[in-house]
Design an enzyme around this catalytic site. Structure first.
Site, PDB file in Angstrom:
ATOM      1  N   HIS A 178       0.835  -1.203   0.000  1.00  0.00           N
ATOM      2  CA  HIS A 178       0.000   0.000   0.000  1.00  0.00           C
ATOM      3  C   HIS A 178       0.872   1.255   0.000  1.00  0.00           C
ATOM      4  CE1 HIS A 178      -3.557  -2.365   0.456  1.00  0.00           C
ATOM      5  NE2 HIS A 178      -4.336  -1.347   0.802  1.00  0.00           N
ATOM      6  N   HIS A 247       1.332  -2.284   9.177  1.00  0.00           N
ATOM      7  CA  HIS A 247       2.758  -2.556   8.919  1.00  0.00           C
ATOM      8  C   HIS A 247       3.703  -1.929   9.946  1.00  0.00           C
ATOM      9  CE1 HIS A 247       3.238  -4.821   5.216  1.00  0.00           C
ATOM     10  NE2 HIS A 247       2.148  -4.221   4.750  1.00  0.00           N
TER      11      HIS A 247
HETATM   12  C1  LIG Z   1      -6.244  10.099 -24.864  1.00  0.00           C
HETATM   13  C2  LIG Z   1      -6.215   8.675 -24.499  1.00  0.00           C
HETATM   14  C3  LIG Z   1      -5.017   7.967 -25.118  1.00  0.00           C
HETATM   15  C4  LIG Z   1      -4.996   6.603 -24.561  1.00  0.00           C
HETATM   16  C5  LIG Z   1      -3.752   5.891 -24.970  1.00  0.00           C
HETATM   17  C6  LIG Z   1      -3.527   4.769 -24.029  1.00  0.00           C
HETATM   18  C7  LIG Z   1      -2.404   3.885 -24.468  1.00  0.00           C
HETATM   19  C8  LIG Z   1      -2.117   2.949 -23.339  1.00  0.00           C
HETATM   20  C9  LIG Z   1      -1.493   1.738 -23.836  1.00  0.00           C
HETATM   21  C10 LIG Z   1      -1.669   0.589 -23.217  1.00  0.00           C
HETATM   22  C11 LIG Z   1      -2.678   0.438 -22.140  1.00  0.00           C
HETATM   23  C12 LIG Z   1      -2.102  -0.152 -20.911  1.00  0.00           C
HETATM   24  C13 LIG Z   1      -3.228  -0.143 -19.966  1.00  0.00           C
HETATM   25  C14 LIG Z   1      -2.773  -0.367 -18.601  1.00  0.00           C
HETATM   26  C15 LIG Z   1      -3.906   0.065 -17.723  1.00  0.00           C
HETATM   27  C16 LIG Z   1      -3.674  -0.385 -16.387  1.00  0.00           C
HETATM   28  C17 LIG Z   1      -4.982  -0.592 -15.790  1.00  0.00           C
HETATM   29  C18 LIG Z   1      -4.779  -1.349 -14.554  1.00  0.00           C
HETATM   30  O1  LIG Z   1      -3.928  -1.047 -13.830  1.00  0.00           O
HETATM   31  S1  LIG Z   1      -5.838  -2.617 -14.275  1.00  0.00           S
HETATM   32  C19 LIG Z   1      -5.299  -3.336 -12.771  1.00  0.00           C
HETATM   33  C20 LIG Z   1      -5.926  -2.726 -11.606  1.00  0.00           C
HETATM   34  N1  LIG Z   1      -5.387  -3.364 -10.459  1.00  0.00           N
HETATM   35  C21 LIG Z   1      -4.921  -2.652  -9.477  1.00  0.00           C
HETATM   36  O2  LIG Z   1      -4.900  -1.472  -9.518  1.00  0.00           O
HETATM   37  C22 LIG Z   1      -4.421  -3.459  -8.269  1.00  0.00           C
HETATM   38  C23 LIG Z   1      -3.782  -2.572  -7.248  1.00  0.00           C
HETATM   39  N2  LIG Z   1      -3.401  -3.351  -6.098  1.00  0.00           N
HETATM   40  C24 LIG Z   1      -2.152  -3.687  -5.811  1.00  0.00           C
HETATM   41  O3  LIG Z   1      -1.223  -3.338  -6.508  1.00  0.00           O
HETATM   42  C25 LIG Z   1      -1.993  -4.514  -4.552  1.00  0.00           C
HETATM   43  O4  LIG Z   1      -3.213  -4.993  -4.130  1.00  0.00           O
HETATM   44  C26 LIG Z   1      -1.385  -3.665  -3.405  1.00  0.00           C
HETATM   45  C27 LIG Z   1       0.036  -3.317  -3.789  1.00  0.00           C
HETATM   46  C28 LIG Z   1      -2.184  -2.420  -3.138  1.00  0.00           C
HETATM   47  C29 LIG Z   1      -1.382  -4.446  -2.101  1.00  0.00           C
HETATM   48  O5  LIG Z   1      -0.932  -5.673  -2.229  1.00  0.00           O
HETATM   49  P1  LIG Z   1      -1.476  -6.744  -1.170  1.00  0.00           P
HETATM   50  O6  LIG Z   1      -0.933  -8.041  -1.684  1.00  0.00           O
HETATM   51  O7  LIG Z   1      -0.907  -6.410   0.164  1.00  0.00           O
HETATM   52  O8  LIG Z   1      -2.973  -6.631  -1.205  1.00  0.00           O
HETATM   53  N1  LIG Z   2      -5.011   2.501   4.299  1.00  0.00           N
HETATM   54  C1  LIG Z   2      -5.449   1.250   4.457  1.00  0.00           C
HETATM   55  N2  LIG Z   2      -6.757   0.996   4.660  1.00  0.00           N
HETATM   56  C2  LIG Z   2      -7.185  -0.266   4.842  1.00  0.00           C
HETATM   57  N3  LIG Z   2      -6.387  -1.357   4.821  1.00  0.00           N
HETATM   58  C3  LIG Z   2      -5.090  -1.158   4.610  1.00  0.00           C
HETATM   59  C4  LIG Z   2      -4.551   0.147   4.425  1.00  0.00           C
HETATM   60  N4  LIG Z   2      -3.210   0.026   4.259  1.00  0.00           N
HETATM   61  C5  LIG Z   2      -2.936  -1.285   4.326  1.00  0.00           C
HETATM   62  N5  LIG Z   2      -4.059  -1.995   4.536  1.00  0.00           N
HETATM   63  C6  LIG Z   2      -4.184  -3.450   4.641  1.00  0.00           C
HETATM   64  O1  LIG Z   2      -3.064  -3.963   5.324  1.00  0.00           O
HETATM   65  C7  LIG Z   2      -2.592  -5.162   4.697  1.00  0.00           C
HETATM   66  C8  LIG Z   2      -1.167  -4.989   4.302  1.00  0.00           C
HETATM   67  O2  LIG Z   2      -1.114  -3.997   3.289  1.00  0.00           O
HETATM   68  P1  LIG Z   2       0.105  -3.813   2.292  1.00  0.00           P
HETATM   69  O3  LIG Z   2       1.028  -4.979   2.454  1.00  0.00           O
HETATM   70  O4  LIG Z   2      -0.482  -3.719   0.941  1.00  0.00           O
HETATM   71  O5  LIG Z   2       0.751  -2.538   2.707  1.00  0.00           O
HETATM   72  C9  LIG Z   2      -3.508  -5.414   3.515  1.00  0.00           C
HETATM   73  O6  LIG Z   2      -4.433  -6.355   3.925  1.00  0.00           O
HETATM   74  P2  LIG Z   2      -5.002  -7.458   2.926  1.00  0.00           P
HETATM   75  O7  LIG Z   2      -3.836  -7.866   2.105  1.00  0.00           O
HETATM   76  O8  LIG Z   2      -5.547  -8.499   3.819  1.00  0.00           O
HETATM   77  O9  LIG Z   2      -6.056  -6.723   2.152  1.00  0.00           O
HETATM   78  C10 LIG Z   2      -4.164  -4.076   3.267  1.00  0.00           C
HETATM   79  O10 LIG Z   2      -5.463  -4.173   2.733  1.00  0.00           O
END
Ligand SMILES: CCCCCCCC/C=C\CCCCCCCC(=O)SCCNC(=O)CCNC(=O)[C@H](O)C(C)(C)COP(=O)(O)O
Ligand SMILES: Nc1ncnc2c1ncn2[C@@H]1O[C@H](COP(=O)(O)O)[C@@H](OP(=O)(O)O)[C@H]1O
Length: 274
Positions: A178, A247
């Site tokens: 995050h 964290h």
């Molecule tokens: C004028 C317009 C011109 C447009 C031209 C565009 C050309 C672009 C070319 C290619 C397109 C590429 C498109 C990419 C778009 C990307 C869209 C996305 O990102 S979709 C995926 C969405 N998913 C997320 O955002 C997930 C985010 N979450 C995390 O990364 C993780 O959960 C965490 C890091 C927040 C936490 O990890 P955790 O394991 O602890 O939960």
């Molecule tokens: N601002 C926020 N609000 C709510 N949950 C959060 C948060 N920041 C971190 N967390 C939660 O804390 C965990 C560790 O986060 P991270 O490793 O991405 O920093 C994740 O749990 P989950 O993975 O169970 O959803 C995430 O959702």
């Protein structure tokens, strides 16, 4: 000090023309410097808050609606905000200062977005198997307990898979995803937005005495830019919540450092390429 005043100094220019340090210093505009200080200061603020009463609030829950709808799809929202900025860039007249800069040609802006997306992918989603943040965790002795066990660091069990099989990430150093995502997204959006904001502010200030331009700055700000600033505020707030409730300090520091490395590479050292 802005870029122009720094590079206009012939002594500095001559003495340190190509050094990496000079490239970095040149890019530390006043506004960007403030933004760069904001996130480490917020981390410290969140840390200090933990010594206070620290009653859990709505935001202490992982299921809070902003976390579920926004942060968990954080890169998607950042991408949408960036497309709004691209649309704004396309709506500017060709005579606009930003529109005349090669750096803000649509192709270069898209290239920077793709680099930022790749950077997010390798840290949080996939890096020839486990993403980098999970590799750091496994390398430092972390395991997935309860659901499946990680046999060795090459077995493909990411933090996301571990959660989905009911396991818990235990031990090791687990860089905060995050923290990384929120800072990476915010710095990317800020660095891309700031020249557009600078130009708007210059025009706004110049026209302040004109009766048509006496609107407050918030009213006058184009909707595209308002939306991006709103997302930046939301990201900052959620980062503060991460700092307060989730964290360890060092796990947030490693998420933060990884996010700052991209800015140093793309906006300072290799600025001329991207
Ligand atoms: C004028 C317009 C011109 C447009 C031209 C565009 C050309 C672009 C070319 C290619 C397109 C590429 C498109 C990419 C778009 C990307 C869209 C996305 O990102 S979709 C995926 C969405 N998913 C997320 O955002 C997930 C985010 N979450 C995390 O990364 C993780 O959960 C965490 C890091 C927040 C936490 O990890 P955790 O394991 O602890 O939960
Ligand atoms: N601002 C926020 N609000 C709510 N949950 C959060 C948060 N920041 C971190 N967390 C939660 O804390 C965990 C560790 O986060 P991270 O490793 O991405 O920093 C994740 O749990 P989950 O993975 O169970 O959803 C995430 O959702």
């Amino acid at each position: 000090m802005d870029t122009q005043s720094f590079s206009a100094n012939p002594v500095i220019e001559k003495a340190t023309n190509t050094s990496v340090v000079t490239r970095i210093l040149r890019q530390l505009h006043t506004s960007n410097r403030l933004i760069l200080m904001l996130y480490p200061l917020t981390l410290l603020l969140g840390q200090l808050y933990q010594f206070g009463p620290n009653e859990p609030t709505y935001f202490a829950s992982k299921r809070n609606i902003i976390n579920v709808l926004f942060v968990k799809r954080g890169w998607l929202w950042t991408a949408i905000a960036y497309f709004i900025l691209l649309a704004y860039r396309l709506s500017l007249p060709a005579s606009s200062l930003v529109a005349t800069k090669p750096r803000y040609r649509l192709s270069r802006m898209i290239a920077r977005f793709l680099v930022a997306t790749l950077y997010w992918v390798v840290f949080t989603q996939w890096f020839f198997g486990l993403p980098i943040m999970d590799r750091v965790f496994v390398f430092t002795g972390g395991k997935c307990n309860g659901g499946v066990q990680i046999q060795d660091s090459l077995v493909n069990v990411s933090s996301a898979t571990c959660r989905s099989v009911g396991g818990t990430w235990l031990g090791g150093h687990d860089p905060s995803g995050h923290t990384f995502l929120l800072i990476h997204s915010s710095l990317f959006l800020w660095y891309e937005l700031s020249p557009f904001l600078d130009e708007f502010l210059t025009i706004y200030r110049a026209g302040r005495n004109d009766s048509k331009s006496r609107k407050s700055i918030l009213v006058a700000l184009p909707t595209h830019l308002k939306l991006i600033i709103a997302l930046l505020i939301l990201w900052w707030w959620m980062f503060l919540m991460t700092c307060i409730y989730f964290h360890s300090f060092f796990e947030k520091i490693s998420g933060l450092i990884w996010a700052y490395v991209e800015v140093v590479l793309v906006y300072m050292i290799f600025r001329h390429l991207l």
